[in-house]
Design a protein around this motif. Structure first.
Motif, mmCIF file in Angstrom:
data_model
loop_
_atom_site.group_PDB
_atom_site.id
_atom_site.type_symbol
_atom_site.label_atom_id
_atom_site.label_comp_id
_atom_site.label_asym_id
_atom_site.label_seq_id
_atom_site.Cartn_x
_atom_site.Cartn_y
_atom_site.Cartn_z
ATOM 1 N N ASP A 18 0.822 -1.206 0.000
ATOM 2 C CA ASP A 18 0.000 0.000 0.000
ATOM 3 C C ASP A 18 0.855 1.254 0.000
ATOM 4 O O ASP A 18 1.997 1.249 0.444
ATOM 5 C CB ASP A 18 -0.908 0.026 1.230
ATOM 6 N N GLY A 19 0.271 2.326 -0.474
ATOM 7 C CA GLY A 19 0.911 3.627 -0.363
ATOM 8 C C GLY A 19 1.937 3.900 -1.439
ATOM 9 O O GLY A 19 2.172 3.106 -2.346
ATOM 10 N N MET A 20 2.547 5.076 -1.309
ATOM 11 C CA MET A 20 3.536 5.551 -2.263
ATOM 12 C C MET A 20 4.825 5.883 -1.507
ATOM 13 O O MET A 20 4.797 6.247 -0.326
ATOM 14 C CB MET A 20 3.033 6.805 -2.974
ATOM 15 N N LEU A 21 5.940 5.773 -2.205
ATOM 16 C CA LEU A 21 7.244 6.064 -1.611
ATOM 17 C C LEU A 21 7.865 7.296 -2.249
ATOM 18 O O LEU A 21 7.732 7.523 -3.461
ATOM 19 C CB LEU A 21 8.196 4.880 -1.793
ATOM 20 N N LEU A 22 8.553 8.073 -1.439
ATOM 21 C CA LEU A 22 9.309 9.221 -1.935
ATOM 22 C C LEU A 22 10.455 8.702 -2.798
ATOM 23 O O LEU A 22 11.214 7.819 -2.384
ATOM 24 C CB LEU A 22 9.845 10.018 -0.745
ATOM 25 N N ARG A 23 10.582 9.253 -3.996
ATOM 26 C CA ARG A 23 11.589 8.786 -4.938
ATOM 27 C C ARG A 23 12.959 9.393 -4.666
ATOM 28 O O ARG A 23 13.069 10.477 -4.099
ATOM 29 C CB ARG A 23 11.157 9.111 -6.371
ATOM 30 N N CYS A 24 13.975 8.692 -5.131
ATOM 31 C CA CYS A 24 15.360 9.155 -4.942
ATOM 32 C C CYS A 24 15.659 10.441 -5.703
ATOM 33 O O CYS A 24 16.240 11.381 -5.156
ATOM 34 C CB CYS A 24 16.345 8.096 -5.420
ATOM 35 N N GLU A 25 15.282 10.455 -6.994
ATOM 36 C CA GLU A 25 15.755 11.527 -7.866
ATOM 37 C C GLU A 25 15.396 12.918 -7.359
ATOM 38 O O GLU A 25 16.276 13.797 -7.285
ATOM 39 C CB GLU A 25 15.236 11.338 -9.289
ATOM 40 N N PRO A 26 14.136 13.187 -7.019
ATOM 41 C CA PRO A 26 13.814 14.537 -6.554
ATOM 42 C C PRO A 26 14.564 14.918 -5.284
ATOM 43 O O PRO A 26 14.988 16.072 -5.138
ATOM 44 C CB PRO A 26 12.300 14.475 -6.302
ATOM 45 N N VAL A 27 14.719 13.962 -4.375
ATOM 46 C CA VAL A 27 15.401 14.247 -3.109
ATOM 47 C C VAL A 27 16.872 14.569 -3.346
ATOM 48 O O VAL A 27 17.398 15.579 -2.848
ATOM 49 C CB VAL A 27 15.258 13.062 -2.133
ATOM 50 N N PHE A 28 17.555 13.743 -4.117
ATOM 51 C CA PHE A 28 18.972 13.991 -4.405
ATOM 52 C C PHE A 28 19.144 15.314 -5.156
ATOM 53 O O PHE A 28 20.047 16.102 -4.855
ATOM 54 C CB PHE A 28 19.553 12.847 -5.233
ATOM 55 N N ASN A 29 18.271 15.558 -6.128
ATOM 56 C CA ASN A 29 18.386 16.785 -6.922
ATOM 57 C C ASN A 29 18.083 18.040 -6.113
ATOM 58 O O ASN A 29 18.561 19.127 -6.446
ATOM 59 C CB ASN A 29 17.454 16.708 -8.129
ATOM 60 N N ALA A 30 17.293 17.900 -5.050
ATOM 61 C CA ALA A 30 16.986 19.044 -4.193
ATOM 62 C C ALA A 30 18.111 19.321 -3.201
ATOM 63 O O ALA A 30 18.415 20.481 -2.906
ATOM 64 C CB ALA A 30 15.679 18.782 -3.439
#
Length: 247
Positions: free
Chosen positions: A59-71
């Motif tokens: 269930d649910g959704m996970l925060l992705r790597c790419e946006p976090v690393f790029n931020a």
């Protein structure tokens, strides 16, 4: 000075508090600085998506790597010594002792060292006990959302912090609690010179003694006479006797 860069989807949930009371006072005095990075700006595709379904199902959704690393990476590029904090249930339990160490000592943390990255406090000794109020510290707080985050995000996290055995909808409230508990300890933020030294949890699990102000008699409840005696020695003794320990 201490700086917090907050990576969040909901800046509007944080900004009003950080512009109020002691947090506002800290910024006005140049003792603290708060900056924001909108995680959505680094989202993927036409909808600027920052989450996706987990591999293996569930269930649910996970925060992705790419946006976090790029931020986070541009912030680290400008300040390589900035430390990344992730509020997470698997982190070290936050305490007054750790707040004090962040307020005074974290500017001394050697570059590249990642205390508590393994989810324990075994490396907390990396934060020295000698206060260094002149050290400039910069913390990046990532505010997660959704069901969780991709585990690979932890590779850029220096401090995993838990507020207790419960789960919130996002990292904004933990971010505010961490910031407030640290900033208020910086000399010059609170009014009294020793306000932060004698309050609850300032020495382990101590609880501050009871306190009273005017009026002397309120609905039959009176102030202990010893506090009006003018005998500072006896007052100190009474306060010591009525201080407690957290259960």
């Amino acid at each position: 000075m201490i700086k917090f860069t907050i990576v969040t989807l909901f800046r509007e949930a944080l900004e009003p508090y950080l512009k109020t009371s002691m947090m506002w006072k800290a910024t006005e005095k140049g003792l603290a600085e708060f900056d924001f990075v909108n995680l959505r700006d680094f989202g993927l595709g036409p909808h600027k998506s920052v989450d996706d379904t987990p591999y293996g199902g569930g269930d649910g959704m996970l925060l992705r790597c790419e946006p976090v690393f790029n931020a986070i990476e541009p912030v680290k590029a400008k300040d390589p010594d900035a430390k990344v904090i992730l509020p997470t249930p698997v982190g070290v339990i936050w305490s007054q002792k750790l707040a004090r160490e962040f307020a005074f000592n974290s500017g001394l943390c050697p570059s590249g060292l990642s205390p508590w990255a393994d989810g324990t406090n075994s490396r907390a000794a990396a934060l020295r006990n000698t206060p260094n109020q002149n050290a400039n510290s910069h913390f990046i707080i990532l505010c997660p959302h959704y069901e969780g985050y991709d585990e690979r995000i932890l590779s850029i996290v220096d401090y995993k912090i838990s507020l207790g055995k419960y789960v919130l909808t996002g990292g904004e409230l933990p971010a505010l609690i961490i910031i407030d508990s640290v900033v208020r300890l910086i000399p010059g933020v609170l009014g009294g010179e020793k306000s932060a030294e004698i309050e609850s949890f300032s020495d382990g699990d101590n609880l501050e003694y009871p306190q009273y102000t005017k009026p002397y008699d309120f609905r039959g409840m009176t102030v202990p006479d010893i506090l009006l005696s003018g005998n500072h020695g006896e007052v100190a003794k009474w306060r010591a006797e009525h201080s407690g320990k957290a259960g």
